[in-house]
Design a protein around this motif. Structure first.
Motif, PDB file in Angstrom:
ATOM      1  N   LEU A   1      21.156 -47.881 -21.777  1.00 56.00           N
ATOM      2  CA  LEU A   1      20.091 -46.883 -21.733  1.00 56.00           C
ATOM      3  C   LEU A   1      18.751 -47.549 -21.452  1.00 56.00           C
ATOM      4  N   GLY A   2      17.913 -46.905 -20.634  1.00 55.22           N
ATOM      5  CA  GLY A   2      16.548 -47.356 -20.489  1.00 55.22           C
ATOM      6  C   GLY A   2      15.783 -47.145 -21.781  1.00 55.22           C
ATOM      7  N   ALA A   3      14.657 -47.810 -21.914  1.00 52.75           N
ATOM      8  CA  ALA A   3      13.912 -47.789 -23.176  1.00 52.75           C
ATOM      9  C   ALA A   3      13.560 -46.374 -23.632  1.00 52.75           C
ATOM     10  N   SER A   4      13.327 -45.476 -22.695  1.00 53.83           N
ATOM     11  CA  SER A   4      12.917 -44.114 -23.061  1.00 53.83           C
ATOM     12  C   SER A   4      14.061 -43.103 -23.035  1.00 53.83           C
ATOM     13  N   ASN A   5      15.278 -43.567 -22.761  1.00 54.45           N
ATOM     14  CA  ASN A   5      16.414 -42.656 -22.653  1.00 54.45           C
ATOM     15  C   ASN A   5      17.072 -42.398 -24.003  1.00 54.45           C
ATOM     16  N   ARG A   6      17.639 -41.197 -24.159  1.00 56.81           N
ATOM     17  CA  ARG A   6      18.446 -40.859 -25.336  1.00 56.81           C
ATOM     18  C   ARG A   6      19.878 -40.613 -24.884  1.00 56.81           C
ATOM     19  N   ALA A   7      20.832 -41.121 -25.674  1.00 54.89           N
ATOM     20  CA  ALA A   7      22.234 -41.029 -25.284  1.00 54.89           C
ATOM     21  C   ALA A   7      22.664 -39.588 -25.040  1.00 54.89           C
ATOM     22  N   GLU A   8      22.233 -38.667 -25.904  1.00 56.82           N
ATOM     23  CA  GLU A   8      22.663 -37.274 -25.771  1.00 56.82           C
ATOM     24  C   GLU A   8      22.136 -36.620 -24.499  1.00 56.82           C
TER      25      GLU A   8
ATOM     26  N   GLY B   1      12.179 -50.413 -18.873  1.00 58.12           N
ATOM     27  CA  GLY B   1      12.149 -49.012 -18.487  1.00 58.12           C
ATOM     28  C   GLY B   1      13.229 -48.667 -17.487  1.00 58.12           C
ATOM     29  N   GLY B   2      13.020 -47.556 -16.780  1.00 57.46           N
ATOM     30  CA  GLY B   2      14.013 -47.104 -15.823  1.00 57.46           C
ATOM     31  C   GLY B   2      15.063 -46.224 -16.479  1.00 57.46           C
TER      32      GLY B   2
ATOM     33  N   GLY C   1      12.815 -46.333  -2.821  1.00 59.66           N
ATOM     34  CA  GLY C   1      12.261 -45.980  -4.116  1.00 59.66           C
ATOM     35  C   GLY C   1      11.276 -47.035  -4.569  1.00 59.66           C
ATOM     36  N   ILE C   2      11.151 -47.194  -5.874  1.00 63.28           N
ATOM     37  CA  ILE C   2      10.243 -48.198  -6.427  1.00 63.28           C
ATOM     38  C   ILE C   2      10.858 -49.582  -6.361  1.00 63.28           C
ATOM     39  N   SER C   3      12.155 -49.686  -6.661  1.00 64.42           N
ATOM     40  CA  SER C   3      12.738 -51.022  -6.809  1.00 64.42           C
ATOM     41  C   SER C   3      14.225 -51.075  -6.471  1.00 64.42           C
ATOM     42  N   ASP C   4      14.711 -50.142  -5.659  1.00 60.12           N
ATOM     43  CA  ASP C   4      16.123 -50.114  -5.288  1.00 60.12           C
ATOM     44  C   ASP C   4      16.351 -50.846  -3.973  1.00 60.12           C
ATOM     45  N   ILE C   5      17.608 -51.216  -3.731  1.00 56.32           N
ATOM     46  CA  ILE C   5      18.089 -51.623  -2.419  1.00 56.32           C
ATOM     47  C   ILE C   5      19.186 -50.649  -2.031  1.00 56.32           C
ATOM     48  N   SER C   6      19.169 -50.222  -0.780  1.00 59.26           N
ATOM     49  CA  SER C   6      20.132 -49.231  -0.320  1.00 59.26           C
ATOM     50  C   SER C   6      20.810 -49.683   0.964  1.00 59.26           C
ATOM     51  N   ILE C   7      21.929 -49.047   1.255  1.00 62.14           N
ATOM     52  CA  ILE C   7      22.625 -49.182   2.529  1.00 62.14           C
ATOM     53  C   ILE C   7      22.724 -47.788   3.129  1.00 62.14           C
ATOM     54  N   SER C   8      22.101 -47.608   4.274  1.00 59.15           N
ATOM     55  CA  SER C   8      22.140 -46.315   4.964  1.00 59.15           C
ATOM     56  C   SER C   8      21.766 -45.166   4.023  1.00 59.15           C
ATOM     57  N   GLY C   9      20.755 -45.390   3.175  1.00 58.68           N
ATOM     58  CA  GLY C   9      20.253 -44.348   2.298  1.00 58.68           C
ATOM     59  C   GLY C   9      21.011 -44.165   1.009  1.00 58.68           C
ATOM     60  N   LYS C  10      22.021 -45.009   0.738  1.00 60.68           N
ATOM     61  CA  LYS C  10      22.755 -44.943  -0.525  1.00 60.68           C
ATOM     62  C   LYS C  10      22.479 -46.195  -1.354  1.00 60.68           C
TER      63      LYS C  10
ATOM     64  N   SER D   1      14.933 -53.196 -12.982  1.00 60.86           N
ATOM     65  CA  SER D   1      13.893 -52.808 -13.931  1.00 60.86           C
ATOM     66  C   SER D   1      13.232 -54.064 -14.469  1.00 60.86           C
ATOM     67  N   ILE D   2      12.117 -53.859 -15.171  1.00 57.56           N
ATOM     68  CA  ILE D   2      11.317 -54.975 -15.674  1.00 57.56           C
ATOM     69  C   ILE D   2      10.959 -54.733 -17.130  1.00 57.56           C
ATOM     70  N   TYR D   3      11.024 -55.809 -17.896  1.00 57.25           N
ATOM     71  CA  TYR D   3      10.505 -55.804 -19.270  1.00 57.25           C
ATOM     72  C   TYR D   3       9.478 -56.921 -19.376  1.00 57.25           C
ATOM     73  N   ARG D   4       8.351 -56.604 -19.998  1.00 62.89           N
ATOM     74  CA  ARG D   4       7.308 -57.620 -20.156  1.00 62.89           C
ATOM     75  C   ARG D   4       6.813 -57.631 -21.589  1.00 62.89           C
ATOM     76  N   ASN D   5       6.711 -58.818 -22.165  1.00 59.65           N
ATOM     77  CA  ASN D   5       6.010 -58.980 -23.438  1.00 59.65           C
ATOM     78  C   ASN D   5       4.894 -59.988 -23.221  1.00 59.65           C
ATOM     79  N   LYS D   6       4.265 -60.452 -24.282  1.00 66.40           N
ATOM     80  CA  LYS D   6       3.100 -61.331 -24.115  1.00 66.40           C
ATOM     81  C   LYS D   6       3.475 -62.708 -23.579  1.00 66.40           C
ATOM     82  N   ASN D   7       4.771 -63.067 -23.690  1.00 68.80           N
ATOM     83  CA  ASN D   7       5.189 -64.408 -23.307  1.00 68.80           C
ATOM     84  C   ASN D   7       5.931 -64.491 -21.981  1.00 68.80           C
ATOM     85  N   ALA D   8       6.530 -63.387 -21.560  1.00 71.30           N
ATOM     86  CA  ALA D   8       7.392 -63.468 -20.382  1.00 71.30           C
ATOM     87  C   ALA D   8       7.570 -62.097 -19.743  1.00 71.30           C
ATOM     88  N   LEU D   9       7.993 -62.128 -18.490  1.00 73.54           N
ATOM     89  CA  LEU D   9       8.382 -60.920 -17.765  1.00 73.54           C
ATOM     90  C   LEU D   9       9.818 -61.121 -17.295  1.00 73.54           C
ATOM     91  N   LEU D  10      10.684 -60.172 -17.616  1.00 69.42           N
ATOM     92  CA  LEU D  10      12.099 -60.239 -17.255  1.00 69.42           C
ATOM     93  C   LEU D  10      12.414 -59.173 -16.215  1.00 69.42           C
TER      94      LEU D  10
END
Length: 200
Positions: free
Chosen positions: A30-37, A58-59, A110-119, A125-134
């Motif tokens: 799940l993305g950080a803001s997603n709920r399983a239900e 996120g994402g 989109g923002i950060s996807d790679i596609s083949i023929s539109g699929k 996605s990215i996570y950042r804290n004060k020490n690193a960006l993942l």
């Protein structure tokens, strides 16, 4: 369940700059803001005993399977980089490797996807804290899109190029597009490219 998959440990050490790995079994993340239900067909998830985690980034919700490559890169100077430039840099490296492997009709979408023929074949996605960006991404090597449709509901937000398409109409794989190479070959090519770019 908190995210405990291998790339989270990149945040704990500066000894590695990247990690390319294959999941050992199916996971739903799940993305950080997603709920399983809201994001999942819970009955199918429970029946098939799929592990569910929530990542700090996120994402939207994603599913990882042994038919995916997960690509992760750590930046230890998070204040000096912006997410948009990170997506651009890493996705461009991945695109170059895929093109050299003979994959055609590739694009950044989109923002950060790679596609083949539109699929979609890769989401990131990215996570950042004060020490690193993942940065972490999932490249679909060979998982049928129907697998994702079985467990994942339509996301609450979507990139414009999706145009409301369901998973089975929107997601594709390298295998479906004629790539016959091994996961390990592609992983080795990505590692070589990333080593040249990110090694200290």
């Amino acid at each position: 369940m908190n995210y405990t998959l291998p790339d989270i440990h990149l945040l704990d050490t500066s000894n590695r700059q990247y990690l390319i790995w294959i999941p050992d079994k199916p996971y739903i993340v799940l993305g950080a803001s997603n709920r399983a239900e809201d994001a999942l067909f819970l009955e199918n998830v429970a029946r098939d005993n799929i592990s569910v985690m929530k990542r700090p980034s996120g994402g939207q919700t994603v599913m990882l399977t042994p038919n995916n490559l997960v690509i992760s890169v750590i930046y230890t100077n998070p204040e000096s980089v912006q997410p948009k430039s990170v997506f651009q840099q890493v996705n461009s490296l991945i695109l170059s490797v895929l093109e050299q492997a003979g994959v055609q009709n590739l694009a950044q979408d989109g923002i950060s996807d790679i596609s083949i023929s539109g699929k979609k074949i890769l989401g990131s996605s990215i996570y950042r804290n004060k020490n690193a960006l993942l940065y972490h991404a999932v490249l679909n090597m060979a998982e049928p899109a129907q697998t994702f449709e079985k467990y994942l509901k339509h996301p609450s937000r979507e990139p414009g190029y999706r145009k409301g398409r369901k998973h089975s109409e929107f997601v594709t794989s390298l295998r479906e597009n004629g790539f016959s190479g091994s996961f390990y070959y592609l992983s080795a090519q990505l590692s070589q490219t990333f080593e040249a770019t990110f090694a200290p």
